[in-house]
Design an enzyme around this catalytic site. Structure first.
Site, PDB file in Angstrom:
ATOM      1  CE  LYS A 249      -8.902  -0.600  13.040  1.00 49.20           C
ATOM      2  NZ  LYS A 249      -7.976  -0.119  11.977  1.00 49.20           N
TER       3      LYS A 249
ATOM      4  CG  ASP B 190      -7.303  -5.615   5.584  1.00 50.62           C
ATOM      5  OD1 ASP B 190      -6.885  -5.454   6.744  1.00 50.62           O
ATOM      6  OD2 ASP B 190      -7.928  -4.754   4.956  1.00 50.62           O
TER       7      ASP B 190
ATOM      8  N   GLY C 179      -0.738   0.781  17.250  1.00 51.55           N
ATOM      9  CA  GLY C 179      -0.729   0.093  15.951  1.00 51.55           C
ATOM     10  C   GLY C 179      -0.965   1.083  14.834  1.00 51.55           C
TER      11      GLY C 179
ATOM     12  CG  ASP D 122      -7.412  -7.691  13.532  1.00 49.69           C
ATOM     13  OD1 ASP D 122      -6.657  -6.793  13.972  1.00 49.69           O
ATOM     14  OD2 ASP D 122      -8.598  -7.496  13.232  1.00 49.69           O
TER      15      ASP D 122
ATOM     16  CB  ALA E 189       1.895  -0.985  10.718  1.00 52.88           C
TER      17      ALA E 189
ATOM     18  CE  LYS F 255       8.931 -11.556 -14.115  1.00 52.84           C
ATOM     19  NZ  LYS F 255       9.836 -10.802 -14.994  1.00 52.84           N
TER      20      LYS F 255
ATOM     21  CG  ASN G 215      -0.223  -0.143   2.508  1.00 52.31           C
ATOM     22  OD1 ASN G 215       0.549   0.733   2.897  1.00 52.31           O
ATOM     23  ND2 ASN G 215      -0.444  -1.262   3.209  1.00 52.31           N
TER      24      ASN G 215
END
Length: 418
Positions: free
Chosen positions: A355, A293, A287, A322, A289, A303, A224
């Site tokens: 959350k 997921d 947390g 998680d 970071a 490859k 990401n």
């Protein structure tokens, strides 16, 4: 270039004047920087005595350090003249602090096992003074599980680690393991004498930062846009507020904040392993970071080749552990105060409340990453802070500001809840 005088302020001079610093130097190319450390400490009014291992003398001469410190340099445990009056015990009692810079992987291993086979390790066993250590080694040596086990034990034994930093290394590698710069080490020493809490009584804060990479094959991965800037700003802020900080970092191009112990990981599973290893020792877990997921169900050994006869390609993904929920679910006697982050693109308050409750967190920092110039990759951020109290949930909205400034607000609020 290191600025020799940048850190020497009138306040620092009054804080450090007359303090007795025992500087240990072990073998490594970074030993040349030790001369600058001596000079900074002397400029601040410290008394400095230097102890060198035999290997250190291959990189910098005792005469250089004697000239800078104004004191004879000790190199041998079996010096007849010095030991006529049990000189090593006298030297151990003399020190207000022991600082080892650079510290090689070998020296760290010997300290962990309580060896006393030279003057420096003997002094460390014989002294009750606060102890600081600045590691310096090749990036592969720093990342090796044996070294990381030694880091854990040194921390448990009361050593405060300074760095290491990341960047170009003398061997040509790039990565963590560089000794922190002399001015950064000097600032940690100054902070130790400033009255701020230190390793023995400071809260231990564990922070995760940066992205994770989930391998698809040897050359491709899922990841990401996280730069790690917010997590690293939190680590620096926690140190500035007197905490002992362990930073578990995904792959980022950022230097390690001064006074922070950094552990590098790649995947979510690796980050989970390190988080569950360190969280039970912490008073506060943040947390920050951006953890993937999902990961590939079966990363390819070689490859993956483009399929010329198909315009589509199917990947099977499975859930990653998680991390924040698992830390929050630790038994009460092992559980730190837990702060999570939520990066959202809509309904910020709704998802943040959800959350906070669903993961069992004590506090959450939610930010809208859809806003231009904020969040991923930028130097600024805005956030909604929510935290639990005996009366319910309180919240505060922080307007856009530099991440370094926002980090101070977040850490201050989190520490107040411990």
């Amino acid at each position: 270039m290191v600025s020799i005088s940048a850190s020497v302020t009138p306040t620092t001079l009054s804080t450090l004047a007359g303090k007795r610093i025992l500087l240990g130097i072990s073998a490594g190319i970074a030993a040349y920087k030790s001369a600058l450390i001596v000079r900074l400490l002397k400029q601040a009014g410290c008394e400095v005595r230097v102890v060198m291992t035999s290997g250190a003398q291959a990189f910098i001469t005792p005469l250089t350090l004697q000239a800078l410190s104004g004191e004879p340099v000790r190199t041998s445990l079996l010096d007849p003249e010095a030991e006529a009056g049990m000189g090593h015990i006298e030297l151990a009692r003399w020190a207000d602090i022991i600082l080892i810079a650079p510290a090689t992987a070998d020296l760290m291993a010997r300290l962990v096992h309580g060896m006393a086979d030279d003057l420096l390790t003997t002094l460390c066993l014989a002294s009750e003074a606060p102890r600081l250590i600045a590691p310096a080694m090749n990036q592969a040596m720093w990342r090796h599980p044996a070294t990381q086990r030694n880091v854990t034990q040194l921390h448990a034994d009361g050593w405060q680690l300074i760095g290491p930093a990341a960047g170009d290394q003398a061997c040509g590698d790039v990565g963590p393991g560089r000794m922190s710069e002399p001015d950064a080490i000097f600032e940690v020493v100054a902070r130790l004498f400033s009255g701020a809490p230190q390793a023995g009584n400071a809260p231990h804060v564990v922070i995760t930062a940066g992205p994770t990479r989930e391998a698809l094959d040897p050359v491709r991965y899922l990841s990401n846009h996280s730069s790690g800037k917010m997590g690293y700003a939190l680590a620096a802020a926690a140190v500035a507020q007197g905490a002992t900080v362990t930073l578990i970092s995904g792959p980022v191009a950022l230097p390690t904040p001064n006074g922070v112990t950094r552990i590098d990981v790649e995947s979510a599973e690796q980050m989970h392993q390190e988080a569950m290893r360190w969280a039970p020792e912490a008073a506060l877990f943040i947390g920050c970071a951006a953890v993937a997921d999902y990961r590939s169900a079966s990363p390819a050994e070689h490859k993956l080749k483009k399929q010329e006869d198909s315009d589509t390609f199917t990947l099977t993904l499975i859930k990653n552990p998680d991390i924040i929920a698992d830390v929050a679910a630790l038994p009460t006697e092992q559980r730190p105060l837990v702060v999570g982050f939520a990066a959202e693109t809509q309904q910020l308050e709704h998802y943040a409340h959800d959350k906070l409750k669903r993961k069992g967190l004590d506090m959450i920092v939610a930010n809208d990453v859809s806003q231009a110039g904020l969040g991923f990759g930028s130097n600024e951020n805005a956030a909604l802070l929510l935290w639990r109290t005996a009366q319910g949930t309180e919240q505060r909205l922080e307007s856009p500001q530099p991440k370094t400034q926002l980090a101070q607000v977040i850490v201050r609020q989190a520490l107040s809840l411990i």
